[in-house]
Design an enzyme around this catalytic site. Structure first.
Site, PDB file in Angstrom:
ATOM      1  N   LYS A  35       0.832  -1.201   0.000  1.00 53.22           N
ATOM      2  CA  LYS A  35       0.000   0.000   0.000  1.00 53.22           C
ATOM      3  C   LYS A  35       0.869   1.253   0.000  1.00 53.22           C
ATOM      4  CE  LYS A  35      -3.384  -0.037   2.909  1.00 53.22           C
ATOM      5  NZ  LYS A  35      -4.028  -0.008   4.241  1.00 53.22           N
ATOM      6  N   GLY A 257     -35.292   0.971  -0.697  1.00 54.76           N
ATOM      7  CA  GLY A 257     -34.607   0.037  -1.577  1.00 54.76           C
ATOM      8  C   GLY A 257     -33.939  -1.078  -0.812  1.00 54.76           C
ATOM      9  N   CYS A 264     -19.169   1.298   7.424  1.00 54.75           N
ATOM     10  CA  CYS A 264     -19.462   2.228   8.524  1.00 54.75           C
ATOM     11  C   CYS A 264     -20.804   1.948   9.191  1.00 54.75           C
ATOM     12  CB  CYS A 264     -19.414   3.673   8.010  1.00 54.75           C
ATOM     13  SG  CYS A 264     -17.742   4.245   7.641  1.00 54.75           S
ATOM     14  N   ARG A 334     -17.564  -4.022   1.284  1.00 50.61           N
ATOM     15  CA  ARG A 334     -17.801  -4.505   2.645  1.00 50.61           C
ATOM     16  C   ARG A 334     -19.298  -4.513   2.934  1.00 50.61           C
ATOM     17  NH1 ARG A 334     -13.989  -0.531   5.968  1.00 50.61           N
ATOM     18  NH2 ARG A 334     -14.737   0.848   4.318  1.00 50.61           N
TER      19      ARG A 334
END
Length: 439
Positions: A35, A257, A264, A334
């Protein structure tokens, strides 16, 4: 100022580049060598509109660099902690190992007068505990809590042009110094008269989790109304429009929806419940359990709806899933509702092909059992049904006439109430959406 950013994931990398954009000398520190190497080469390890340009621009100034060596943070006046707080495996509580490790790694480089600033979303009470550790191991250093409010897809804008600043400051004599140092970090933002809330540790810690809990509650509220609309024949989109005109309610986050996902909202509301239980105040947040339940039910209902439109059986049916990221303008998968639905459809015998403008590679690594396509047209070739599960602009703007030539059956399930129903039905499509009448 000289600034360090500990943890260079999504939050930390954006924060580091933004601080350099504000004119500071910034060192970003992360344990992940790949990274760090990518960031130093101006290659973003995640998809975020505008970030790679910002990264290249700030690296070119010489004010920004990234390292795996915590000693490179020595001499920084302000040290931001930006590591993740994922949900513990098998529990609702947040996993604090990374925050604690980040602060402990800094103790050897902290000097008197320097400020540690937490930005990670943490359980209330964390800042006070870490402040004691900093005070004991690095006398003269201070700690503040400065929660982030980034929206994925708008992270650069939200960092450089936030709608508010929140400072959680120590109660002792270091309070004024800490506030002054934060004001200096954010001088350009403060100069624009951005609202600023100066408060204690506990309040600052709760701001982020309270905000996310409110947003999650609003989303689940309209999705609960969608369940009632399906039972009564009412239209949830018109219902949301009508109640949204009330300025006490507002229209934002009232789009019924498939519900929320990402890194989060789901884990933050669960960690909030867990912490309330530890504090003996669990009854105050029991409603969040139903918020979570409503959210998960939407995924089940979408699978049921797909089965309904496919004549009662998914076995052998070709299903196109448009969207893999949990939201548009992001490659974050996620807790993605879209991928969760795609996997459930496959388990029930459907031949599922998934596409996404940004999240195919990350999806393939995590969900290798699914089939992937580069374009909506490729995904929808000979499809018996098309499911729009992430509201990317590219999908909202599809031409239903041209797209109809690709599929076997003109059946579209609008999982985000994002399409123009009239245009699609005029093009011969049968249209279904959560909380709305069949079209």
């Amino acid at each position: 100022m000289r600034v360090s950013v500990i943890g260079c994931g999504y939050l930390g990398a954006v924060h580091a580049a933004s601080m350099a954009e504000l004119g500071h000398e910034v060192i970003g520190v992360d344990v992940d060598q790949r990274k760090v190497a990518a960031l130093n080469e101006a290659r973003a390890p995640f998809y975020e509109p505008g970030f790679e340009d910002l990264l290249a621009r700030t690296l070119a100034t010489g004010r920004l660099r990234f390292s795996t060596d915590i000693s490179d943070a020595t001499g920084s006046q302000v040290h931001f902690v930006c590591v993740g707080t994922p949900q513990k495996r098998g529990e609702y509580a947040a996993d604090m190992r990374y925050v604690e490790a980040a602060v402990e790694s800094m103790l050897g480089v902290l000097a008197p007068g320097e400020l540690v600033v937490g930005k990670s979303t943490v359980p209330v009470g964390t800042a006070g505990r870490l402040a004691e550790l900093v005070g004991e191991k690095a006398p003269g250093a201070m700690l503040a809590w400065n929660p982030e409010f980034l929206r994925e897809g708008f992270a650069v804008q939200d960092t450089l042009h936030p709608d508010r600043l929140v400072y959680g400051l120590p109660a002792d004599q270091g309070r004024e110094t800490a506030e002054r140092m934060l004001d200096e970090v954010y001088a350009a933002i403060v100069a624009r008269r951005t609202p600023k809330v100066v408060t204690d540790y506990a309040t600052a810690e709760m701001v982020k989790t309270a905000a996310n809990s409110f947003l999650a509650t609003k989303i689940s509220f309209i999705n609960a109304m969608a369940e009632l609309c399906e039972a009564t024949g009412a239209d949830v989109k018109q219902l949301a429009d009508a109640i949204g005109y009330d300025d006490r309610i507002g229209r934002k986050f009232l789009n019924a929806g498939l519900g929320f996902g990402g890194g989060c909202l789901p884990k933050d509301i669960r960690a909030f419940m867990a912490r309330a239980g530890e504090l003996g105040a669990d009854q105050a947040l029991t409603f969040l359990r139903e918020v979570d339940n409503i959210n998960m039910r939407r995924r089940i209902r979408m699978v049921e709806l797909a089965r309904e439109v496919c004549d009662g059986s998914l076995l052998g049916k070709h299903i196109a899933v448009l969207g893999a990221a949990f939201k548009p303008d992001s490659d974050d998968i996620r807790d993605s509702p879209a991928l969760n639905v795609a996997a459930q459809l496959q388990l029930q015998g459907a031949d599922v092909r998934v596409t996404d403008p940004a999240a195919i590679e990350s999806s393939r690594r995590l969900w290798p059992q699914l089939d992937y396509a580069a374009t909506p047209e490729e995904a929808a070739e000979r499809a018996d049904a098309v499911l729009v599960l992430t509201e990317w602009r590219q999908y909202r703007e599809l031409d239903p006439v041209a797209f109809g030539r690709v599929v076997a059956q003109k059946r579209v399930l609008d999982g985000r109430n994002a399409l123009d129903r009239e245009a699609w039905t005029a093009a011969g499509w049968s249209y279904r959406a959560l909380g709305r009448r069949a079209g």
